[in-house]
Design an enzyme around this catalytic site. Structure first.
Site, short mmCIF file in Angstrom:
data_model
loop_
_atom_site.label_atom_id
_atom_site.label_comp_id
_atom_site.label_asym_id
_atom_site.label_seq_id
_atom_site.Cartn_x
_atom_site.Cartn_y
_atom_site.Cartn_z
N LYS A 1 0.85 -1.20 0.00
CA LYS A 1 0.00 0.00 0.00
C LYS A 1 0.88 1.25 0.00
O LYS A 1 1.48 1.60 1.01
CB LYS A 1 -0.92 0.05 1.22
CG LYS A 1 -1.99 1.11 1.05
CD LYS A 1 -2.54 1.64 2.34
CE LYS A 1 -1.80 2.82 2.88
NZ LYS A 1 -1.77 4.02 2.02
N GLY B 1 6.97 5.86 7.82
CA GLY B 1 6.04 6.99 7.87
C GLY B 1 6.22 7.74 9.17
O GLY B 1 7.30 7.76 9.75
N GLU C 1 10.10 2.46 10.45
CA GLU C 1 11.06 3.54 10.22
C GLU C 1 10.26 4.83 10.27
O GLU C 1 9.31 5.01 9.49
CB GLU C 1 11.73 3.40 8.85
CG GLU C 1 12.75 2.28 8.78
CD GLU C 1 13.94 2.46 9.72
OE1 GLU C 1 14.16 3.58 10.21
OE2 GLU C 1 14.63 1.46 9.97
N CYS D 1 13.38 12.11 5.88
CA CYS D 1 13.48 11.72 7.29
C CYS D 1 14.89 11.95 7.80
O CYS D 1 15.11 12.06 9.00
CB CYS D 1 13.08 10.26 7.44
SG CYS D 1 13.91 9.23 6.24
N GLU E 1 9.79 17.28 14.41
CA GLU E 1 10.04 17.15 12.98
C GLU E 1 9.11 18.06 12.20
O GLU E 1 7.90 18.02 12.39
CB GLU E 1 9.82 15.69 12.55
CG GLU E 1 10.15 15.47 11.10
CD GLU E 1 9.92 14.03 10.66
OE1 GLU E 1 8.82 13.51 10.89
OE2 GLU E 1 10.85 13.45 10.08
P1 NAD Z 1 2.13 8.81 7.43
O1 NAD Z 1 2.44 8.14 8.70
O2 NAD Z 1 1.05 9.79 7.39
O3 NAD Z 1 1.77 7.73 6.32
C1 NAD Z 1 2.64 6.67 5.99
C2 NAD Z 1 1.83 5.54 5.38
O4 NAD Z 1 0.96 5.00 6.38
C3 NAD Z 1 0.92 5.97 4.23
O5 NAD Z 1 0.90 4.95 3.25
C4 NAD Z 1 -0.43 6.08 4.90
O6 NAD Z 1 -1.52 5.93 4.01
C5 NAD Z 1 -0.35 4.93 5.87
N1 NAD Z 1 -1.32 5.01 6.98
C6 NAD Z 1 -1.85 6.11 7.55
N2 NAD Z 1 -2.70 5.77 8.54
C7 NAD Z 1 -2.69 4.42 8.61
C8 NAD Z 1 -3.35 3.47 9.43
N3 NAD Z 1 -4.20 3.84 10.39
N4 NAD Z 1 -3.09 2.17 9.22
C9 NAD Z 1 -2.21 1.79 8.27
N5 NAD Z 1 -1.58 2.63 7.45
C10 NAD Z 1 -1.81 3.94 7.62
O7 NAD Z 1 3.51 9.45 6.91
P2 NAD Z 1 3.74 10.34 5.60
O8 NAD Z 1 3.14 11.69 5.87
O9 NAD Z 1 3.35 9.60 4.36
O10 NAD Z 1 5.33 10.44 5.58
C11 NAD Z 1 6.05 11.38 6.31
C12 NAD Z 1 6.69 10.74 7.53
O11 NAD Z 1 7.47 9.62 7.12
C13 NAD Z 1 7.66 11.65 8.24
O12 NAD Z 1 7.47 11.57 9.63
C14 NAD Z 1 9.03 11.08 7.88
O13 NAD Z 1 10.05 11.32 8.80
C15 NAD Z 1 8.73 9.63 7.77
N6 NAD Z 1 9.75 8.96 6.97
C16 NAD Z 1 10.64 8.15 7.62
C17 NAD Z 1 11.62 7.50 6.93
C18 NAD Z 1 12.59 6.62 7.64
O14 NAD Z 1 13.12 5.71 7.03
N7 NAD Z 1 12.86 6.81 8.91
C19 NAD Z 1 11.71 7.64 5.54
C20 NAD Z 1 10.80 8.49 4.91
C21 NAD Z 1 9.81 9.12 5.64
#
Ligand code: NAD
Length: 481
Positions: A170, A223, A248, A282, A383
């Site tokens: 997803k 995320g 992550e 990130c 962040e």
């Molecule tokens: P997010 O947490 O909003 O979403 C990430 C994913 O989770 C998306 O596919 C989203 O649809 C899904 N999601 C949301 N709610 C969910 C639920 N209840 N159940 C299952 N899946 C769900 O994050 P984002 O806004 O897409 O990305 C930004 C964040 O990602 C930032 O905090 C960033 O630091 C982090 N990030 C971390 C890394 C790493 O490797 N540490 C890499 C890239 C991004």
């Protein structure tokens, strides 16, 4: 209309949505299906059913499939980079780099598929021997964020398949384009139907099912921290066996600049780490921890370099900073700029948002630099995930290290110094999964472990040979011949 891929077939969604270009919101990249919970369940059932067929394939067949996808991504680099830049807003040059990295990841794991090794030991009991082997975990749910639309899916899908698992993927709702293109390539790679499934859609519609269905054996998530916690809770509290999970999450990465740093190099590291990819990484260096002997020279030189950055359409010639990904991320960035001002930091550069640039309506934000920030301020602790960095002035190297480590996160950390002794000291004592010496905090290799500590990550590392830990389970067999 771009459909979901379930059980080897392209299936309409329960719903659909337009994918909009953040550099020009009049431009619709395409229309993409959105699955619902029932379709997510169908994808999990298909993956579950495919496991024996995929397990029966030889490692060479798995390697060939991944190699084919890697080669195709590389061959289509320009086209895929254009799609990535168009749907996410990453400047074209960076988008090309990300696409090539995805290709390299597939090829790396094509090789790893052939190298799954075990161990054979003598038992402590007479007559017995002990075999330690690795087996696939089973069905893996893959949930990815929007900021690396092709590289993060690649670094989860490739090892999952290499080690014999079936996948339900997803992507983030904002970037279905690259995910769909990847799925289309995988649909032609000779995998048994159901081995790889794509379910596009929102977290709340699809995500929940991917976490709670007991047929899912493992969940890999990248995320935000909030969603990461939900993944952890669901993995543990769901009915049936718990799922293995890997998270992550965010970062608040420090770049330390010591008095003896090479000024040009330190400024280049800060520009790249804090502002490239519009700061939406990130691993972005959002805290610039600078000792007082170099502080003023560093800030002056950094502001000069900031003036030379060009904010614009991600696909336009000369753009170095693309738009922010969408309206809500832009609102978050500008809110933090307000918070920084109110907290008493001084905005030394940028921070203006534009509703349009050169006639294109989009989510544009000038890179922003705060100075005189304090380690306790929210802009130094939370962040932001945008092109916003804060300079924290410190007395000396000891205070720099203490400030750098004063965070709940621990993904990446950098130090700029010409002293071997200081480099060794910071390398040892920075509390982060990845440490960069005279290099930007962001930008990593595809063949070595990636991940953090403290609040940034949970579970085994991703990428490189370390990925085997998450995507396999170990069996210890005692054999009495
Ligand atoms: P997010 O947490 O909003 O979403 C990430 C994913 O989770 C998306 O596919 C989203 O649809 C899904 N999601 C949301 N709610 C969910 C639920 N209840 N159940 C299952 N899946 C769900 O994050 P984002 O806004 O897409 O990305 C930004 C964040 O990602 C930032 O905090 C960033 O630091 C982090 N990030 C971390 C890394 C790493 O490797 N540490 C890499 C890239 C991004």
């Amino acid at each position: 209309m771009n459909k979901n891929f379930i059980g080897g077939e392209w299936i309409d969604g329960a719903d659909a949505a337009d994918n909009v270009n953040p550099s020009d919101t009049r431009d619709v990249v395409g229309r993409y299906a959105r699955a619902d919970a029932a379709q997510a369940r169908a994808a999990i059932a298909a993956a579950h059913g495919a496991l024996p067929r995929w397990a029966a394939c030889t490692p060479q067949q798995r390697a060939d499939a991944l190699e084919q996808v890697g080669n195709e991504i590389a061959a289509r680099q320009a086209e895929l980079a254009d799609l990535l830049a168009r749907e996410e807003g990453k400047p074209l040059a960076e988008a090309k780099g990300e696409v090539l990295r995805a290709a390299h990841i597939f090829k790396f794991f094509a090789g790893e598929a052939l190298r799954v090794a075990g161990e054979l030991l003598a038992s402590t009991r007479p007559g017995l021997s002990v075999e330690i082997t690795r087996e696939p975990v089973g069905v893996v749910s893959i949930i990815t964020p929007w900021n690396f639309p092709i590289a993060i899916p690649a670094w989860k899908i490739a090892p999952a398949l290499a080690y014999g698992n079936a996948v339900v993927f997803k992507p983030a709702d904002l970037v279905p384009g690259c995910a769909w293109a990847l799925a289309e390539m995988l649909s032609r790679a000779g995998l048994p139907p159901g081995t790889f499934n794509l379910v596009m859609g929102r977290g709340r519609d699809v995500g929940d099912t991917l976490l709670t269905d007991p047929r899912v054996a493992a969940i890999t998530f990248t995320g935000s921290q909030d969603t990461g916690r939900k993944v952890a809770r669901a993995s543990i509290e769901r009915a049936g066996p718990m799922a293995k999970f890997q998270l992550e999450m965010g970062g608040k990465n420090p770049l330390v600049v010591l008095d003896d740093a090479d000024l040009d190099q330190a400024v280049a590291c800060a520009i790249n780490g804090a502002y490239f990819s519009t700061g939406q990484r990130c691993t972005a260096s959002s805290r610039l921890v600078v000792t007082q002997g170099i502080h003023d020279r560093f800030v002056t030189a950094l502001v000069d370099r900031l003036k030379a950055l060009k904010v614009g359409d991600a696909r336009a010639e000369g753009t170095t900073v693309g738009p922010v990904v969408d309206a809500s991320q832009l609102a978050q960035d500008t809110d933090y700029i307000e918070v920084g001002r109110r907290e008493g930091a001084r905005l030394a550069f940028g921070g203006r948002a534009f509703e349009a640039l050169e006639g294109r309506p989009g989510f544009y934000l000038e890179p922003a630099l705060f100075v005189e920030a304090d380690r306790a301020m929210r802009i130094s602790r939370e962040e932001i995930f945008g092109p916003v960095a804060a300079v924290i002035r410190v007395r000396d190297a000891d205070e720099a290290l203490a400030v750098a480590n004063d965070t709940e996160f621990g993904l990446s950390a950098g130090v700029c110094t010409t002293s071997l002794k200081s480099a060794a000291h910071f390398k040892r004592h920075l509390q982060a999964g990845m440490v960069m010496v005279n290099a930007p905090t962001a930008g990593v290799d595809p063949h070595v472990p990636f991940g953090g500590r403290k609040g940034s990550s949970h579970g085994p590392r991703e990428q490189g040979r370390y990925a085997v830990e998450f995507y396999t389970t170990v069996k210890t067999a005692y054999v009495n011949p």
